[in-house]
Structures are given as C-alpha cells and as structure tokens.
Design a protein around this motif. Structure first.
Motif, short mmCIF file in Angstrom:
data_model
loop_
_atom_site.label_atom_id
_atom_site.label_comp_id
_atom_site.label_asym_id
_atom_site.label_seq_id
_atom_site.Cartn_x
_atom_site.Cartn_y
_atom_site.Cartn_z
N GLU A 86 0.81 -1.21 0.00
CA GLU A 86 0.00 0.00 0.00
C GLU A 86 0.85 1.26 0.00
N ASP A 101 -2.31 3.81 -12.80
CA ASP A 101 -3.08 2.91 -11.94
C ASP A 101 -2.79 3.19 -10.47
N TRP A 102 -1.52 3.47 -10.16
CA TRP A 102 -1.14 3.77 -8.77
C TRP A 102 -1.87 5.02 -8.28
N HIS A 105 -5.70 4.36 -7.95
CA HIS A 105 -5.99 3.53 -6.79
C HIS A 105 -6.03 4.36 -5.52
N ARG A 106 -5.29 5.46 -5.51
CA ARG A 106 -5.27 6.36 -4.35
C ARG A 106 -6.15 7.58 -4.56
#
Length: 281
Positions: A86, A101-102, A105-106
């Motif tokens: 995470e 994507d990172w 995702h956040r």
C-alpha cells in the motif's frame, strides 16, 4: 592436513551460514536463533527475515506476557526495510500505465493527456506515509521496531560497535576449534559459542557501546558550550561597536550644537556692530 601445498584464498563462493539472532543484557535469545545454509545466489532476503520476525515476536510475546513492552532494534539493511504494497511508491522506470493505476488507486485526480513526467510529479506529491512489512509482522504480536539512523554512522556508532564485537568473538571461537572444515561443524561450533555467551560478556559489550555514546554526549555538550560562548562574545563585540557608534554620534551632535551656538553668537555680534554703525552715523 599434511602441511604440503598452499592455502587457497576463498572467493566467497560455496555454501555459507546465515544467522538471525536477538541479543540482550542476558545474552542471546536462544529460542529464536535462526541458522540456515545459503550460497551466493540464495542468501538472506526480506521474505525469510519477515517470517523470522513474525515467529520471534510471537515467541517473545508468549514468554514475556501480554503486558510487557518489547522493542527490537534493527539497522537499515535492505531486507529490514521492505515497504508494504500500500505504501510502495512507483519508480521512475515504471510504465506510464502503472503510474496512472497507482494514482487512480489512491484517488488522485489525473489531468487529461498527462505525460509520464507529470504523473511522476503527482505520485511524488502524494506519497503515503511509509510502512514496513517487518513492522507490520512485529505489530501483530504487539512488538515495536526501532531503526538506527539511516546514513548517520556517528549517531549509530555505539550500537554498531556491539555487533562487530559479538561476531568477532564468534569467528575467533570457530577459527580456533574448527578442525574438519565442514559446514555442519561450523554450525555446531556457532551454536555452542552462542549458548555459552554469558550475561557478563554481553554486558561488557553493551557497556562499551554506552561509553562511546557518553563520549559523543560530552562532545555535544562541549560544542554547545563553546557555541554559546562564541555567540556571547559576538554579542559583546556588537554591543561595544554600537556603544562606540553612539558615542561618536553624540560627540558629532555636540560639535554641531557648539558650531550652531558659535554661529548664532557671530550673528548677534554682527548685528550689534551694524546697529552701532547706524547710531554713529
């Protein structure tokens, strides 16, 4: 050994032993000692160390009870500092899609048609707080982890001195008693020496580290004292300079006042002379 031939210098190849162990005032925590064979391609890694920390923390909690405070001190080798999934940030070498994507995702808003450089800047600006896999494994048993200062050799010198002293004693014992040069013998000798390390020897190692720490504390206090004295001397010099400037300013103002008085007196005399001339006429 026949005494013939020559000694071959080891190039670090072949099987070795890796040791993970806890050291306290009373010696090694023998229940949790981990010794395993490895070679140059398969040695200590993060997964193995995390498993050992998990098992060791569980053992300590059972032995010491649920209310005891347990703290493990680690240095900053790579397998101690693997980040959790995470909190692991993207790397510059990552593809643009992975960085996107990172960020998504956040829940970081992405600009339209952003370049990889822009995405990296967004990622760097939104790094989460670091969390380590080792810390998470220890926390499962309510065990805390303390890391030595990263890249601060002087601040870690005391604790860093203990480890070389311990391993130097171990290597000396193995070197003296190793006659067959088999890895199994090295393991047995290692276990024997670790079991024989008593509290007095361990305490002497830790006292040596404490003495080094005290030396640094004295140096810091001396440096602070000298720094304060230098600052005080600078303040005194500045005050003297200010007082001299004030005196010069006062003297200049007094001279100006005297000159003004003299000029006024001259004007009065000139006026009197002119009046006398008018009367005489």
């Amino acid at each position: 050994m026949t005494g013939s031939g020559r000694l071959r210098q080891s190039k670090g190849k072949g099987q070795k032993l890796v040791i993970s162990a806890l050291l306290s005032n009373s010696g090694f925590h023998l229940t949790s000692v981990d010794i395993f064979k490895c070679d140059e391609n398969h040695s200590m890694n993060s997964n193995h160390f995390v498993r050992w920390i998990d098992q060791t923390s569980s053992i300590l909690r059972k032995q010491l009870g649920k209310d005891a405070k347990v703290l493990l001190v680690l240095d900053n080798v790579p397998w101690h500092n693997r980040l959790t999934e995470e909190t692991m940030p993207p790397k510059r070498s990552c593809r643009k899609e992975l960085i996107s994507d990172w960020l998504m995702h956040r829940r970081v808003p992405l600009p339209t048609k952003a370049t990889k450089a822009v995405l990296l800047q967004l990622a760097f600006a939104n790094f989460p707080e670091k969390r380590y896999v080792v810390d998470e494994a220890a926390a499962a048993s309510n065990v805390d982890i303390l890391r030595l200062f990263f890249r601060s050799f002087d601040l870690n010198l005391g604790l860093r001195t203990v480890i070389p002293l311990v391993w130097a004693g171990l290597k000396s014992y193995v070197r003296e008693h190793n006659t067959n040069f088999r890895l199994s013998d090295v393991r047995n000798l290692t276990q024997t020496w670790m079991a024989s390390l008593d509290a007095s020897t361990t305490t002497s190692y830790l006292d040596h580290a404490q003495n080094i720490e005290n030396t640094f504390k004295k140096s810091d206090r001396f440096a602070e004292h000298i720094e304060e004295k230098i600052v005080d001397d600078d303040d005194e010099e500045e005050n003297e300079m200010y007082s001299e400037e004030e005196e010069e300013t006062e003297m200049d103002s007094e001279e100006e006042d005297e000159n003004q008085i003299d000029s006024e007196e001259e004007e009065d005399e000139n006026q009197i002379d002119s009046e006398e001339e008018e009367i005489s006429e």
